[in-house]
Design an enzyme around this catalytic site. Structure first.
Site, PDB file in Angstrom:
ATOM      1  N   LYS A  66      81.545  17.359 -86.552  1.00  0.00           N
ATOM      2  CA  LYS A  66      80.512  17.724 -86.215  1.00  0.00           C
ATOM      3  C   LYS A  66      80.133  18.225 -86.621  1.00  0.00           C
ATOM      4  CE  LYS A  66      78.062  13.425 -83.494  1.00  0.00           C
ATOM      5  NZ  LYS A  66      77.629  12.750 -82.230  1.00  0.00           N
ATOM      6  N   GLY A 126      77.456  17.387 -68.889  1.00  0.00           N
ATOM      7  CA  GLY A 126      78.862  17.179 -70.223  1.00  0.00           C
ATOM      8  C   GLY A 126      78.574  18.111 -71.271  1.00  0.00           C
ATOM      9  N   ALA A 127      79.579  18.723 -71.605  1.00  0.00           N
ATOM     10  CA  ALA A 127      79.469  20.071 -72.649  1.00  0.00           C
ATOM     11  C   ALA A 127      80.197  20.020 -73.899  1.00  0.00           C
ATOM     12  CB  ALA A 127      80.028  21.593 -72.118  1.00  0.00           C
ATOM     13  N   GLY A 129      79.776  17.429 -78.110  1.00  0.00           N
ATOM     14  CA  GLY A 129      78.757  18.178 -79.029  1.00  0.00           C
ATOM     15  C   GLY A 129      77.211  17.299 -79.212  1.00  0.00           C
ATOM     16  N   THR A 152      85.624  21.006 -67.805  1.00  0.00           N
ATOM     17  CA  THR A 152      86.065  22.533 -67.687  1.00  0.00           C
ATOM     18  C   THR A 152      84.201  23.501 -67.742  1.00  0.00           C
ATOM     19  OG1 THR A 152      87.150  21.395 -69.805  1.00  0.00           O
ATOM     20  CG2 THR A 152      87.252  23.899 -69.794  1.00  0.00           C
TER      21      THR A 152
HETATM   22  P1  NAP Z   1      82.420  15.716 -77.405  1.00  0.00           P
HETATM   23  O1  NAP Z   1      82.354  16.617 -77.950  1.00  0.00           O
HETATM   24  O2  NAP Z   1      83.931  15.111 -77.612  1.00  0.00           O
HETATM   25  O3  NAP Z   1      82.226  16.238 -75.563  1.00  0.00           O
HETATM   26  C1  NAP Z   1      82.892  15.353 -74.653  1.00  0.00           C
HETATM   27  C2  NAP Z   1      82.628  15.973 -73.223  1.00  0.00           C
HETATM   28  O4  NAP Z   1      82.383  14.400 -72.729  1.00  0.00           O
HETATM   29  C3  NAP Z   1      82.522  17.172 -72.872  1.00  0.00           C
HETATM   30  O5  NAP Z   1      81.672  18.121 -72.008  1.00  0.00           O
HETATM   31  C4  NAP Z   1      83.958  16.791 -72.073  1.00  0.00           C
HETATM   32  O6  NAP Z   1      84.672  17.990 -71.144  1.00  0.00           O
HETATM   33  C5  NAP Z   1      83.316  15.677 -71.252  1.00  0.00           C
HETATM   34  N1  NAP Z   1      84.701  14.616 -71.030  1.00  0.00           N
HETATM   35  C6  NAP Z   1      85.644  13.496 -71.642  1.00  0.00           C
HETATM   36  N2  NAP Z   1      86.499  13.136 -70.584  1.00  0.00           N
HETATM   37  C7  NAP Z   1      86.357  13.739 -69.490  1.00  0.00           C
HETATM   38  C8  NAP Z   1      86.326  12.901 -68.218  1.00  0.00           C
HETATM   39  N3  NAP Z   1      87.692  12.474 -68.172  1.00  0.00           N
HETATM   40  N4  NAP Z   1      86.026  13.593 -67.086  1.00  0.00           N
HETATM   41  C9  NAP Z   1      85.006  14.185 -66.872  1.00  0.00           C
HETATM   42  N5  NAP Z   1      84.435  14.714 -68.080  1.00  0.00           N
HETATM   43  C10 NAP Z   1      84.936  14.160 -69.202  1.00  0.00           C
HETATM   44  O7  NAP Z   1      81.817  13.887 -77.395  1.00  0.00           O
HETATM   45  P2  NAP Z   1      80.203  14.249 -77.882  1.00  0.00           P
HETATM   46  O8  NAP Z   1      79.818  14.168 -79.273  1.00  0.00           O
HETATM   47  O9  NAP Z   1      79.706  15.180 -77.044  1.00  0.00           O
HETATM   48  O10 NAP Z   1      79.619  12.856 -77.453  1.00  0.00           O
HETATM   49  C11 NAP Z   1      80.121  12.247 -75.451  1.00  0.00           C
HETATM   50  C12 NAP Z   1      79.715  10.660 -75.727  1.00  0.00           C
HETATM   51  O11 NAP Z   1      78.117  10.493 -76.068  1.00  0.00           O
HETATM   52  C13 NAP Z   1      80.575   9.880 -75.976  1.00  0.00           C
HETATM   53  O12 NAP Z   1      80.788   9.115 -75.413  1.00  0.00           O
HETATM   54  C14 NAP Z   1      79.920   9.817 -77.090  1.00  0.00           C
HETATM   55  O13 NAP Z   1      79.641   8.665 -77.948  1.00  0.00           O
HETATM   56  C15 NAP Z   1      77.965   9.746 -77.042  1.00  0.00           C
HETATM   57  N6  NAP Z   1      77.501   9.796 -77.339  1.00  0.00           N
HETATM   58  C16 NAP Z   1      76.056   9.394 -77.738  1.00  0.00           C
HETATM   59  C17 NAP Z   1      75.090   8.942 -78.611  1.00  0.00           C
HETATM   60  C18 NAP Z   1      73.292   8.095 -78.472  1.00  0.00           C
HETATM   61  O14 NAP Z   1      73.381   7.889 -79.248  1.00  0.00           O
HETATM   62  N7  NAP Z   1      73.847   7.676 -77.060  1.00  0.00           N
HETATM   63  C19 NAP Z   1      75.463  10.292 -79.660  1.00  0.00           C
HETATM   64  C20 NAP Z   1      75.501  11.411 -79.499  1.00  0.00           C
HETATM   65  C21 NAP Z   1      76.751  10.658 -78.761  1.00  0.00           C
HETATM   66  P3  NAP Z   1      85.462  19.055 -71.115  1.00  0.00           P
HETATM   67  O15 NAP Z   1      84.052  19.495 -72.175  1.00  0.00           O
HETATM   68  O16 NAP Z   1      86.226  19.081 -69.966  1.00  0.00           O
HETATM   69  O17 NAP Z   1      86.019  18.582 -72.647  1.00  0.00           O
END
Ligand code: NAP
Length: 273
Positions: A66, A126-127, A129, A152
């Protein structure tokens, strides 16, 4: 000629986007098709060149591309520039224009419920994308303060500083104890991947109250551990699938120039859970 769309990312085989968009194309009788195309990290340039070669009409972008996709765009709309990430691209004869439909996708269920977040405090867990697009949405809703909790801490502080650059007060708290202060927020959003496949609670639910709004953007399963815990506390719930459909509908409108069929998308999505 059939117009082809895609979602790019890695992993991509479990993406629900092909089902949502193909159901919508079929429902409206459009000669369009949508495929999942795996592009591993580090291979984005070659992958995009290939998509251009086959004359792709547009594509969605997901983890891990992204942010990186931004440098391959010829043009970016304002939201995409503000977030610094794109999830929707239009290809016009090789000219790539990026959009970010996660902001409107996130806000849509809030607007549908007539929830007013102006002057209120929000907790974003969460922090990554998605969290970045969400804080832009909350800033648009004129939230007073956005508190970030993340595994983190450096990423939490970096997002808090991005929030302040949007003109909204922001701080970060320890994710291990964020649940203790849950009652001080009007809305709590889980923007981590914790809860996926029904495993894990991003924060403790013990201090969530019946006046809390709990929004979990994880959509698989529909009832995540956070949602189940928040329901026990009689909180108001917003489901991740609502955002998923709303952001997909917005992408569809950008590509096709007409509204996406909500019921076709909803039936397709909920039928799969
Ligand atoms: P990303 O950029 O990879 O960010 C992942 C986030 O989750 C980071 O804050 C990470 O923390 C945290 N995380 C991952 N594993 C963890 C764990 N075991 N314990 C605690 N924190 C953890 O992903 P993203 O694009 O933001 O997406 C995040 C989630 O939202 C995904 O599950 C995705 O499927 C969902 N999502 C849903 C929609 C929707 O339309 N409903 C849209 C977009 C995304 P760190 O900074 O410590 O790594």
């Amino acid at each position: 000629m059939t117009r082809t769309y895609a979602v790019i990312g890695d992993p991509i085989d479990h993406s629900l986007s092909p089902a949502l968009h193909n159901a919508s194309f079929a429902f409206l009788g459009l000669d369009c098709t949508y495929i999942a195309y795996r592009i591993p990290r580090g291979e984005l340039d070659a992958g995009i060149a290939d998509l251009k070669k086959i004359g792709i009409s547009g594509f969605n972008v997901t983890i891990p591309h992204k942010v990186d996709m931004m440098r391959l765009l010829d043009e970016a709309d304002l939201e995409c520039k503000t977030v610094g990430a794109t999830n929707t691209v239009v290809n016009t004869n090789g000219h790539l224009k990026g959009y970010n439909t996660d902001i409107d996708g996130f806000l849509d269920p809030i607007r549908k419920r007539n929830i007013d977040l102006a002057g209120t405090d929000a907790l974003v867990v969460g922090a990554g994308g998605a969290a970045r697009a969400i804080v832009v949405g909350l800033a648009r809703q004129k939230a007073r303060k956005i508190t970030i909790a993340n595994r983190t801490p450096e990423n939490a502080e970096s997002l808090a500083s991005f929030v302040r650059s949007l003109g909204v007060e922001s701080d970060n708290v320890d994710i291990a104890t964020a649940g203790d202060i849950a009652s001080s927020f009007k809305i709590i959003i889980n923007a981590t991947s914790v809860g996926l496949k029904g495993i894990g609670l991003p924060i403790s639910t013990k201090n969530i109250t019946s006046s809390s709004i709990v929004y979990d953007i994880v959509y698989m399963p529909v009832e995540t551990p956070l949602i189940l815990g928040a329901k026990e506390r009689k909180a108001n719930i917003i489901y991740g699938w609502e955002m998923l459909i709303a952001q997909a509908m917005k992408s569809f409108e950008i590509w096709i120039g007409r509204p996406a069929p909500y019921e076709a998308m909803k039936l397709t999505l909920l039928g799969r859970f």
